[in-house]
Design an enzyme around this catalytic site. Structure first.
Site, PDB file in Angstrom:
ATOM      1  N   ARG A 223      42.916  36.315  38.036  1.00 39.65           N
ATOM      2  CA  ARG A 223      42.197  36.116  36.579  1.00 39.65           C
ATOM      3  C   ARG A 223      43.290  35.151  35.487  1.00 39.65           C
ATOM      4  O   ARG A 223      44.599  35.449  36.030  1.00 39.65           O
ATOM      5  CB  ARG A 223      42.000  37.492  36.005  1.00 39.65           C
ATOM      6  CG  ARG A 223      40.685  38.196  36.554  1.00 39.65           C
ATOM      7  CD  ARG A 223      39.370  37.586  36.247  1.00 39.65           C
ATOM      8  NE  ARG A 223      38.145  38.253  36.665  1.00 39.65           N
ATOM      9  CZ  ARG A 223      37.562  38.107  37.626  1.00 39.65           C
ATOM     10  NH1 ARG A 223      37.992  37.129  38.593  1.00 39.65           N
ATOM     11  NH2 ARG A 223      36.598  38.592  37.866  1.00 39.65           N
ATOM     12  N   HIS A 271      36.511  27.961  36.960  1.00 35.67           N
ATOM     13  CA  HIS A 271      36.203  29.412  37.460  1.00 35.67           C
ATOM     14  C   HIS A 271      35.007  29.470  38.526  1.00 35.67           C
ATOM     15  O   HIS A 271      33.898  30.217  38.136  1.00 35.67           O
ATOM     16  CB  HIS A 271      35.839  30.434  36.479  1.00 35.67           C
ATOM     17  CG  HIS A 271      36.082  31.993  36.942  1.00 35.67           C
ATOM     18  ND1 HIS A 271      36.458  32.803  35.908  1.00 35.67           N
ATOM     19  CD2 HIS A 271      35.979  32.543  37.943  1.00 35.67           C
ATOM     20  CE1 HIS A 271      36.702  33.934  36.418  1.00 35.67           C
ATOM     21  NE2 HIS A 271      36.240  33.774  37.786  1.00 35.67           N
TER      22      HIS A 271
END
Length: 308
Positions: A223, A271
């Site tokens: 993340r 992502h």
């Protein structure tokens, strides 16, 4: 017994088609068409709706549409409602592809060659054999283990670090904060696959970079909030890090003026290192629902205390 889907609407249409084929007796709805809220027993979501407990008073189970659950505000989800993260095989398969690509790009100096091409420079860089390039993976869950298994084929010396001890054939495994410095000292390329928790937030920082071999490479597919940006850019500028492949940032997407966009030693992707496949995800959800109704243990059940 309605299943409600609240995530990517394009893929949601595929979910609806597979549900209709495989469980035609199970009502399936796409947000915001929730129908009768009291009929919703199962929620599949990336980010759940606000006031989930009052909106869906008969909710029995919540699925994260991805492998992570840090996007959920656990305080808004009643403790009696289980939270399940996605374990369908498509996530692992695509993550393995991406991390292999990223590790090989750093190993074979692809970022340097991309910049040389832009500058019309023809200059070879001596190849380092894979047997001399040590790869370390932080996070030894389903995804980390799958990545290490694929990397074995290239002959890299492999190591892994985890909160709890794991035993993986052909991999030097480390566990706990006390072993982190030793693990980092043997990672010429570091892959972060950790879940985001209070303990791991900001773990990719100046102290960690200083413990890596000088000139190490970084792959972050965890993340964005694992990474302290100022420390990371300083490590790149000083040569402590030679390059990085980042699939996650904070925020997402990055603002137009952010230095990651144009930094010559950063390869940035939006992502999409891994992606849930609706085909196999529907099978996983239906299997978990069946197990839940039989009172059996649930695969992917999140430990609220650990955050994953």
């Amino acid at each position: 017994m309605t299943v409600l889907y609240k995530a990517n609407m394009v893929r949601g249409a595929e979910w609806a088609r597979f549900f209709a084929e495989r469980a035609p007796d199970v009502p399936f709805r796409l947000w915001p068409d929730i129908g009768n809220a009291t009929d919703v027993r199962y929620l599949v979501a990336w980010v759940p709706p606000d006031d989930i407990a009052t909106t869906f008073p008969n909710l029995e189970l919540v699925f994260s549409v991805g492998a992570g659950v840090d996007q959920f505000d656990a305080t808004k989800l009643p403790p009696h409602i289980p939270l399940v993260r996605m374990l369908e095989p498509g996530i692992a398969e695509t993550m393995v592809e991406y991390v292999t690509l990223a590790v090989l790009a750093l190993h074979r100096d692809l970022l340097h060659f991309i910049n040389q091409q832009k500058e019309q420079v023809w200059r070879e860089i001596r190849i380092t054999p894979a047997r001399r390039r040590r790869v370390g993976v932080m996070g030894l869950g389903q995804l980390g283990q799958a990545v290490l298994e694929r990397l074995k084929a290239f002959g890299f010396p492999l190591s892994g670090w985890n909160r709890s001890l794991r035993e993986i054939a052909g991999v030097a495994c480390y566990a706990g904060a006390g072993t982190l410095p030793e693990f980092l000292a043997h990672a010429d390329i570091l892959v972060c696959l950790l879940p985001l928790t209070d303990e791991t937030r900001g773990i990719l920082n100046a102290d960690l970079f200083a413990r890596l071999p000088r000139g190490a490479g970084l792959v972050n597919v965890g993340r964005g909030r694992h990474l302290i940006e100022a420390d990371f850019l300083a490590a790149l500028d000083s040569g402590a890090l030679s390059g990085a492949v980042l699939d996650v940032t904070d925020p997402e997407p990055l603002p137009a003026a952010h230095p990651f966009w144009s930094h010559p030693r950063i390869l940035l992707t939006p992502h999409n290192a891994s992606m849930t496949s609706p085909d196999t995800a529907v099978d996983f959800v239906l299997d978990v629902i069946a197990r839940h109704r039989r009172g059996e243990a649930l695969p992917g059940l999140v430990d609220r205390g650990r955050g994953y």
